[in-house]
Design an enzyme around this catalytic site. Structure first.
Site, PDB file in Angstrom:
ATOM      1  N   ASN A   9      35.532  31.172  34.908  1.00 38.44           N
ATOM      2  CA  ASN A   9      34.421  32.099  34.667  1.00 38.44           C
ATOM      3  C   ASN A   9      35.044  33.477  34.473  1.00 38.44           C
ATOM      4  O   ASN A   9      35.462  34.115  35.429  1.00 38.44           O
ATOM      5  CB  ASN A   9      33.468  32.102  35.876  1.00 38.44           C
ATOM      6  CG  ASN A   9      32.378  33.154  35.724  1.00 38.44           C
ATOM      7  OD1 ASN A   9      32.210  33.743  34.655  1.00 38.44           O
ATOM      8  ND2 ASN A   9      31.644  33.401  36.800  1.00 38.44           N
ATOM      9  N   TRP A  10      35.090  33.900  33.218  1.00 35.58           N
ATOM     10  CA  TRP A  10      35.794  35.150  32.915  1.00 35.58           C
ATOM     11  C   TRP A  10      34.974  36.388  33.263  1.00 35.58           C
ATOM     12  O   TRP A  10      35.479  37.502  33.166  1.00 35.58           O
ATOM     13  CB  TRP A  10      36.172  35.184  31.430  1.00 35.58           C
ATOM     14  CG  TRP A  10      37.264  34.214  31.078  1.00 35.58           C
ATOM     15  CD1 TRP A  10      37.940  33.378  31.937  1.00 35.58           C
ATOM     16  CD2 TRP A  10      37.822  33.985  29.781  1.00 35.58           C
ATOM     17  NE1 TRP A  10      38.873  32.647  31.250  1.00 35.58           N
ATOM     18  CE2 TRP A  10      38.823  32.993  29.929  1.00 35.58           C
ATOM     19  CE3 TRP A  10      37.568  34.517  28.522  1.00 35.58           C
ATOM     20  CZ2 TRP A  10      39.569  32.540  28.845  1.00 35.58           C
ATOM     21  CZ3 TRP A  10      38.309  34.050  27.440  1.00 35.58           C
ATOM     22  CH2 TRP A  10      39.298  33.079  27.608  1.00 35.58           C
ATOM     23  N   LYS A  11      33.710  36.200  33.578  1.00 30.58           N
ATOM     24  CA  LYS A  11      32.830  37.335  33.902  1.00 30.58           C
ATOM     25  C   LYS A  11      32.931  38.370  32.769  1.00 30.58           C
ATOM     26  O   LYS A  11      33.041  37.977  31.615  1.00 30.58           O
ATOM     27  CB  LYS A  11      33.190  37.896  35.283  1.00 30.58           C
ATOM     28  CG  LYS A  11      33.238  36.780  36.350  1.00 30.58           C
ATOM     29  CD  LYS A  11      33.360  37.264  37.746  1.00 30.58           C
ATOM     30  CE  LYS A  11      33.412  36.065  38.700  1.00 30.58           C
ATOM     31  NZ  LYS A  11      33.446  36.435  40.100  1.00 30.58           N
ATOM     32  N   HIS A  97      24.665  32.460  39.205  1.00 29.24           N
ATOM     33  CA  HIS A  97      25.861  33.009  39.858  1.00 29.24           C
ATOM     34  C   HIS A  97      25.431  34.096  40.854  1.00 29.24           C
ATOM     35  O   HIS A  97      24.476  34.825  40.604  1.00 29.24           O
ATOM     36  CB  HIS A  97      26.809  33.587  38.801  1.00 29.24           C
ATOM     37  CG  HIS A  97      28.160  33.891  39.373  1.00 29.24           C
ATOM     38  ND1 HIS A  97      28.414  35.046  40.079  1.00 29.24           N
ATOM     39  CD2 HIS A  97      29.310  33.174  39.376  1.00 29.24           C
ATOM     40  CE1 HIS A  97      29.675  35.023  40.488  1.00 29.24           C
ATOM     41  NE2 HIS A  97      30.238  33.895  40.074  1.00 29.24           N
ATOM     42  N   GLU A  99      26.550  36.885  41.417  1.00 32.46           N
ATOM     43  CA  GLU A  99      26.500  38.246  40.846  1.00 32.46           C
ATOM     44  C   GLU A  99      25.187  38.469  40.095  1.00 32.46           C
ATOM     45  O   GLU A  99      24.669  39.584  40.050  1.00 32.46           O
ATOM     46  CB  GLU A  99      27.732  38.474  39.953  1.00 32.46           C
ATOM     47  CG  GLU A  99      28.988  38.643  40.798  1.00 32.46           C
ATOM     48  CD  GLU A  99      30.274  38.150  40.158  1.00 32.46           C
ATOM     49  OE1 GLU A  99      30.301  37.944  38.931  1.00 32.46           O
ATOM     50  OE2 GLU A  99      31.258  37.959  40.902  1.00 32.46           O
ATOM     51  N   GLU A 169      29.632  28.388  45.808  1.00 28.56           N
ATOM     52  CA  GLU A 169      30.444  29.597  45.819  1.00 28.56           C
ATOM     53  C   GLU A 169      29.997  30.482  46.976  1.00 28.56           C
ATOM     54  O   GLU A 169      29.020  31.234  46.843  1.00 28.56           O
ATOM     55  CB  GLU A 169      30.271  30.370  44.507  1.00 28.56           C
ATOM     56  CG  GLU A 169      30.744  29.625  43.282  1.00 28.56           C
ATOM     57  CD  GLU A 169      31.171  30.579  42.177  1.00 28.56           C
ATOM     58  OE1 GLU A 169      32.249  30.370  41.625  1.00 28.56           O
ATOM     59  OE2 GLU A 169      30.432  31.537  41.888  1.00 28.56           O
ATOM     60  N   GLY A 175      36.130  36.902  44.854  1.00 27.56           N
ATOM     61  CA  GLY A 175      36.873  38.115  44.520  1.00 27.56           C
ATOM     62  C   GLY A 175      37.446  38.825  45.731  1.00 27.56           C
ATOM     63  O   GLY A 175      37.905  39.965  45.634  1.00 27.56           O
ATOM     64  N   SER A 215      37.875  32.709  45.202  1.00 30.27           N
ATOM     65  CA  SER A 215      39.308  32.955  45.412  1.00 30.27           C
ATOM     66  C   SER A 215      40.174  31.707  45.258  1.00 30.27           C
ATOM     67  O   SER A 215      41.180  31.553  45.951  1.00 30.27           O
ATOM     68  CB  SER A 215      39.550  33.636  46.767  1.00 30.27           C
ATOM     69  OG  SER A 215      38.914  34.903  46.798  1.00 30.27           O
ATOM     70  N   GLY A 236      37.322  32.586  39.064  1.00 35.06           N
ATOM     71  CA  GLY A 236      37.189  33.891  38.425  1.00 35.06           C
ATOM     72  C   GLY A 236      38.561  34.471  38.119  1.00 35.06           C
ATOM     73  O   GLY A 236      39.208  34.112  37.131  1.00 35.06           O
ATOM     74  N   GLY A 237      39.035  35.361  38.992  1.00 31.64           N
ATOM     75  CA  GLY A 237      40.269  36.121  38.763  1.00 31.64           C
ATOM     76  C   GLY A 237      41.446  35.282  38.292  1.00 31.64           C
ATOM     77  O   GLY A 237      42.125  35.641  37.317  1.00 31.64           O
TER      78      GLY A 237
END
Ligand code: 13P
Length: 262
Positions: A9-11, A97, A99, A169, A175, A215, A236-237
């Site tokens: 998930n590149w956001k 999500h 966010e 999640e 993150g 993470s 993500g990251g």
């Protein structure tokens, strides 16, 4: 029986050329490695979906959107409909999500409406659930996660179980560098699987992939994937660097093949 999904998930990261570069590299990797039981998936920003699809066309990888409108079509400026995504040739879309829940006040009812739009269009929703740190510390994890599941899946019929994916999640792990331990994650995945089993029966529940997100990185993925109810990662990251993403695909392949060195 269930594919292991390694989903990036590149956001709101990567521009056109960075997306292109990553996809070309991923294509080269996939040309050398193929394991049917592992599905690589990336979710770039909306403007770059077409290019990602073009580059990965014919390769065993999926491209997902990060969100979709809860409406079918019409006067909703800035929104993107499920049918529009389908017309690109997308297969998956993330919904709910944390966010989106946190910064856009998305409710379970809205997420359910998005899920239904995606289902109607033949796309596979990746439905995210997860508790906050305060909720975990108050011992409310199970209650919160199951309330989200009930809200998102209210009167949603499933035929095979392959038409949805669930992602657990925990918000406190996103993150932050704090991963849930494999045992903590498995405990909640087991609770989600039981809920699906009671709601949809063993066959369907057994076919639904439940991904863990928060993470995840090359160093902790193997332990997570070795849990019986963890069927992949929503990352993500660590999904932004092609080397890390390919390292995680390698790990997933080793785990599904039962290699002892991973
Ligand atoms: P991180 O892997 O950066 O913690 O993000 C997880 C996530 O939100 C994936 O959807």
């Amino acid at each position: 029986m269930r594919k292991t999904i390694i989903a990036g998930n590149w956001k709101m990261n990567k521009d056109a050329s960075e997306t292109e570069e990553f996809c070309v590299e991923l294509g080269l990797y996939l040309g050398r490695h193929n394991e049917d039981r592992v599905l690589p998936l990336i979710a770039p920003g909306f403007p770059f979906l077409t290019r990602a699809l073009e580059i990965l066309s014919g390769l065993p990888a999926a491209v997902a959107a990060q969100d979709v409108s809860s409406h079918a079509a019409g006067a909703y400026t800035g929104e993107v409909a499920a049918d529009q995504l389908r017309s690109l040739g997308l297969s998956h879309c993330i919904v709910g999500h944390s966010e989106r829940r946190q910064y856009h006040s998305e409710t379970d009812a809205e997420i359910r409406a998005k899920l239904l739009q995606l289902k109607k269009s033949g796309l596979i929703p990746i439905v995210c659930v997860g508790e906050s740190l305060a909720q975990r510390e108050n011992g409310e994890t199970e209650q919160v996660v199951l309330a989200q599941m009930s809200g998102c899946f209210e009167q949603v019929d499933l035929e095979t179980g392959r038409e949805v994916v669930v992602a657990y999640e925990p918000v406190w792990a996103i993150g932050t560098g704090k991963t849930a331990t494999a045992e903590q994650a498995q405990e909640v995945h087991g609770i989600i699987r039981d809920w699906l089993l009671q709601r949809y029966g063993a066959d369907i529940a057994g076919r639904i992939s439940i991904l863990y997100g928060g993470s995840v990185k090359p160093g902790n993925l193997a332990e997570l994937l070795q849990q019986p109810d963890i069927d992949g990662g929503l990352i993500g990251g660590a999904s932004l660097q092609i080397a890390d993403f390919c390292a995680m695909l390698d790990t997933a392949v080793q785990v599904v093949r039962g290699d002892s060195e991973c």
